[in-house]
Structures are given as structure tokens and as C-alpha cells.
Design a protein around this motif. Structure first.
Motif, PDB file in Angstrom:
ATOM      1  N   LYS A 158       0.763  -1.183   0.049  1.00  0.00           N
ATOM      2  CA  LYS A 158       0.015  -0.008   0.068  1.00  0.00           C
ATOM      3  C   LYS A 158       0.810   1.329   0.049  1.00  0.00           C
ATOM      4  CE  LYS A 158      -3.969  -1.886   2.081  1.00  0.00           C
ATOM      5  NZ  LYS A 158      -5.080  -1.856   3.336  1.00  0.00           N
ATOM      6  N   ALA A 159       0.446   2.233  -0.717  1.00  0.00           N
ATOM      7  CA  ALA A 159       1.105   3.499  -0.859  1.00  0.00           C
ATOM      8  C   ALA A 159       0.514   4.181   0.333  1.00  0.00           C
ATOM      9  CB  ALA A 159       0.582   4.182  -2.102  1.00  0.00           C
ATOM     10  N   PRO A 160       1.368   5.363   0.672  1.00  0.00           N
ATOM     11  CA  PRO A 160       0.778   6.140   1.649  1.00  0.00           C
ATOM     12  C   PRO A 160      -0.443   6.442   1.774  1.00  0.00           C
ATOM     13  CG  PRO A 160       2.999   7.035   1.220  1.00  0.00           C
ATOM     14  CD  PRO A 160       2.543   5.987   0.087  1.00  0.00           C
ATOM     15  N   ASN A 161      -1.270   6.570   0.796  1.00  0.00           N
ATOM     16  CA  ASN A 161      -2.817   6.872   0.827  1.00  0.00           C
ATOM     17  C   ASN A 161      -3.367   5.618   0.605  1.00  0.00           C
ATOM     18  OD1 ASN A 161      -2.174   6.028  -2.057  1.00  0.00           O
ATOM     19  ND2 ASN A 161      -3.082   8.096  -2.776  1.00  0.00           N
ATOM     20  N   HIS A 162      -2.996   4.425   0.695  1.00  0.00           N
ATOM     21  CA  HIS A 162      -3.588   3.087   0.939  1.00  0.00           C
ATOM     22  C   HIS A 162      -3.892   2.596  -0.404  1.00  0.00           C
ATOM     23  CE1 HIS A 162      -3.791   4.319   5.232  1.00  0.00           C
ATOM     24  NE2 HIS A 162      -3.300   2.843   5.466  1.00  0.00           N
ATOM     25  N   THR A 163      -3.255   3.370  -1.816  1.00  0.00           N
ATOM     26  CA  THR A 163      -3.564   2.664  -2.805  1.00  0.00           C
ATOM     27  C   THR A 163      -2.744   1.519  -3.184  1.00  0.00           C
ATOM     28  OG1 THR A 163      -4.257   4.552  -3.688  1.00  0.00           O
ATOM     29  CG2 THR A 163      -3.690   2.989  -5.272  1.00  0.00           C
ATOM     30  N   THR A 164      -3.157   0.386  -3.697  1.00  0.00           N
ATOM     31  CA  THR A 164      -2.633  -0.669  -3.945  1.00  0.00           C
ATOM     32  C   THR A 164      -2.032  -0.936  -5.360  1.00  0.00           C
ATOM     33  OG1 THR A 164      -4.373  -2.047  -4.607  1.00  0.00           O
ATOM     34  CG2 THR A 164      -3.867  -1.981  -2.163  1.00  0.00           C
ATOM     35  N   PRO A 165      -1.231  -1.718  -5.812  1.00  0.00           N
ATOM     36  CA  PRO A 165      -0.731  -1.934  -7.118  1.00  0.00           C
ATOM     37  C   PRO A 165      -1.973  -2.269  -8.037  1.00  0.00           C
ATOM     38  CG  PRO A 165       0.815  -3.267  -5.649  1.00  0.00           C
ATOM     39  CD  PRO A 165      -0.331  -2.574  -4.702  1.00  0.00           C
ATOM     40  N   LEU A 166      -2.923  -2.998  -7.603  1.00  0.00           N
ATOM     41  CA  LEU A 166      -4.191  -3.576  -8.389  1.00  0.00           C
ATOM     42  C   LEU A 166      -4.902  -2.060  -8.784  1.00  0.00           C
ATOM     43  CD1 LEU A 166      -6.050  -5.539  -9.946  1.00  0.00           C
ATOM     44  CD2 LEU A 166      -7.134  -6.060  -7.696  1.00  0.00           C
ATOM     45  N   MET A 167      -4.945  -1.171  -7.789  1.00  0.00           N
ATOM     46  CA  MET A 167      -6.072  -0.197  -7.850  1.00  0.00           C
ATOM     47  C   MET A 167      -5.237   0.992  -8.898  1.00  0.00           C
ATOM     48  SD  MET A 167      -6.921   1.261  -4.212  1.00  0.00           S
ATOM     49  CE  MET A 167      -7.362  -0.221  -2.978  1.00  0.00           C
ATOM     50  N   PHE A 168      -3.867   1.149  -8.771  1.00  0.00           N
ATOM     51  CA  PHE A 168      -3.167   1.709  -9.828  1.00  0.00           C
ATOM     52  C   PHE A 168      -3.327   1.110 -11.180  1.00  0.00           C
ATOM     53  CE2 PHE A 168      -0.263   3.477  -6.341  1.00  0.00           C
ATOM     54  CZ  PHE A 168      -0.670   4.796  -6.452  1.00  0.00           C
ATOM     55  N   ALA A 169      -3.105  -0.078 -11.301  1.00  0.00           N
ATOM     56  CA  ALA A 169      -3.220  -0.611 -12.550  1.00  0.00           C
ATOM     57  C   ALA A 169      -4.486  -0.571 -13.308  1.00  0.00           C
ATOM     58  CB  ALA A 169      -2.593  -2.103 -12.576  1.00  0.00           C
ATOM     59  N   ALA A 170      -5.468  -0.717 -12.319  1.00  0.00           N
ATOM     60  CA  ALA A 170      -6.967  -0.594 -12.939  1.00  0.00           C
ATOM     61  C   ALA A 170      -7.397   0.680 -13.267  1.00  0.00           C
ATOM     62  CB  ALA A 170      -7.888  -1.231 -11.632  1.00  0.00           C
ATOM     63  N   ARG A 171      -6.863   1.607 -12.552  1.00  0.00           N
ATOM     64  CA  ARG A 171      -7.276   2.826 -12.698  1.00  0.00           C
ATOM     65  C   ARG A 171      -6.592   3.491 -13.989  1.00  0.00           C
ATOM     66  NH1 ARG A 171      -5.081   7.952  -9.203  1.00  0.00           N
ATOM     67  NH2 ARG A 171      -3.237   7.531 -10.467  1.00  0.00           N
ATOM     68  N   ASN A 172      -5.383   3.245 -14.362  1.00  0.00           N
ATOM     69  CA  ASN A 172      -4.582   3.577 -15.366  1.00  0.00           C
ATOM     70  C   ASN A 172      -4.649   2.726 -16.772  1.00  0.00           C
ATOM     71  OD1 ASN A 172      -3.858   5.614 -13.765  1.00  0.00           O
ATOM     72  ND2 ASN A 172      -1.950   4.586 -13.365  1.00  0.00           N
ATOM     73  N   GLY A 173      -5.648   1.743 -16.774  1.00  0.00           N
ATOM     74  CA  GLY A 173      -5.846   0.902 -17.824  1.00  0.00           C
ATOM     75  C   GLY A 173      -4.653  -0.079 -18.167  1.00  0.00           C
ATOM     76  N   HIS A 174      -3.842  -0.672 -17.081  1.00  0.00           N
ATOM     77  CA  HIS A 174      -2.821  -1.830 -17.573  1.00  0.00           C
ATOM     78  C   HIS A 174      -3.411  -2.867 -17.266  1.00  0.00           C
ATOM     79  CE1 HIS A 174      -0.504   1.910 -17.847  1.00  0.00           C
ATOM     80  NE2 HIS A 174      -0.513   2.142 -16.526  1.00  0.00           N
TER      81      HIS A 174
END
Length: 227
Positions: A158-174
Motif C-alpha cells: 500500500k502507498a501512503p494513501n493506501h492505494t494498492t498495485p491493483l488499484m493503480f493498474a486498474a485506474r490507469n488501464g494496464h
């Protein structure tokens, strides 16, 4: 008998020589550091090795706190990285002024050869806060995500704002990164500080195929748990 004033007057030529020597030595020292930093950025491994062997600090940094290793990793200079990690006293996990390490920047940019060298040398890949896997997932660097997961990185970091790798990848279309993380058994319902999940972020950014993958994975897990 010589006048007293002349006896204690410093020789003019001696003073001039000392002054000129001092003036010349100062820019030379600065230029030497610049040469070392530039050699790391430009991929001149031989020059870096030579200057270090002549006594320059292996952990020298630029004004932004970027060490030689960070500069080489950031610029995808694998030969320099390979030379540096062999040096005694090298700080593999040094951070620059922005808080980034060599491995974090190599992961962010997708430089898998550099990532492999740093991992083999023992660089820290699974720490609190922003880390290499979060960076790689954010930018969709599938090869690096594979390397880090194979090494044992936590897929639910988790990033400092509790965002996970899956969240980042999902949001950015990867999508490929999402598929790989799903295979790693990531938490599908984890929420960040904005109360977003990977699925909600995918839908918000119109990545409907990714949202469908997450929904299918949730159903598959539910079906498996019911057996």
C-alpha cells in the motif's frame, strides 16, 4: 642592516603562486565531481570505475541527492549499475531528495535489466511507503511486476494513501498487469483513503474490461470457496 619592514614582508612570488594554485584547485575539484556524475548518467562504466579507484566517493550525489547508482538506474545504464553494485561500500538503498531509490526509479521506468541487477545485488524491494511494485504497477511495467512478484514482493503493498498495485493498474488501464496481479491472489476489495477500490476506479475511468476481469475473479473465488 636591512630595514625591519623588508625582513617580514612575504615574498611576492610565493604569495602569487599560492593564490593561483588555490584558485585553480577549486574548479578542478568541482569539475571532477561533475565528471563522475556525468559518467554515471552517460553510461561510461570505465570512467566511473577509474575515478572511484582514484579516491572519489562511490556514494557521491548531485544537488538533488541522486547518487551515482540512482543516476545510472534512472538513465537505464546497466553497465554502470553492474560496475557500481560490485564496489565495496555502495549504498544500494540510498534515496534521493524525492525519496526514490535506484530500484524504485528503474521499476517506474520499466528497465528490467537494471531491476534484475539491483535485485541480484540485494536491493530492498518490499518496504513500506512507495515501493518498486507500486511504481511498476502505476506505469504498467509488466516485466518488472513479474520480476518483483517472483522475488517475493507483497502484491497487496500500500502507498501512503493506501492505494494498492491493483488499484493503480486498474485506474490507469494496464490490463496485463491487472491479470498478473489477479493471478497473485490480490485483495479485490481493499480501499484507499478516497474509499475507492480497484473495481470502482476502473469503472470511473471507463476501463470496463478491467472491471469485468476483477468481477470475474471475485466470482471465481466465491465459487471456489463454496466447494
Amino acid at each position: 642592516m636591512k630595514p625591519v619592514a623588508r625582513i617580514f614582508r612575504p615574498p611576492y612570488r610565493t604569495l602569487l603562486t599560492l593564490f593561483v594554485g588555490l584558485q585553480l584547485s577549486m574548479p578542478l575539484a568541482a569539475a571532477s565531481l561533475d565528471d563522475l556524475l556525468n559518467a554515471a548518467k552517460m553510461g561510461d562504466a570505465a570512467a566511473v570505475t577509474r575515478m572511484v579507484s582514484q579516491g572519489m566517493d562511490i556514494n557521491s550525489t548531485d544537488q538533488n541527492g541522486n547518487s551515482l547508482l540512482i543516476l545510472a538506474a534512472r538513465e537505464d545504464q546497466a553497465r554502470v549499475v553492474e560496475a557500481l553494485v560490485k564496489q565495496r561500500g555502495i549504498k544500494l538503498n540510498a534515496r534521493n531528495g524525492a525519496g526514490d531509490s535506484a530500484l524504485m526509479l528503474a521499476s517506474l521506468k520499466g528497465y528490467s535489466d537494471v531491476v534484475q541487477l539491483l535485485l541480484a545485488a540485494g536491493a530492498d524491494y518490499d518496504h513500506d511507503g512507495w515501493n518498486p511494485l507500486l511504481y511498476a504497477a502505476f506505469e504498467g511495467r509488466l516485466a518488472v511486476v513479474e520480476q518483483l512478484l517472483a522475488k517475493g514482493a507483497n502484491p497487496n503493498a500500500k502507498a501512503p494513501n493506501h492505494t494498492t498495485p491493483l488499484m493503480f493498474a486498474a485506474r490507469n488501464g494496464h490490463e496485463e498487469v491487472v491479470v498478473r496481479l489477479l493471478k497473485a491472489g490480490v485483495d479485490l476489495d481493499s480501499k484507499n483513503d478516497q474509499n475507492e477500490t480497484a473495481e470502482s476506479w476502473a469503472l470511473k475511468n471507463r476501463n470496463t474490461d478491467i472491471a469485468g476481469l476483477i468481477q470475474a475473479s471475485r466470482k471465481a473465488r466465491g465459487a471456489g470457496a463454496g466447494k
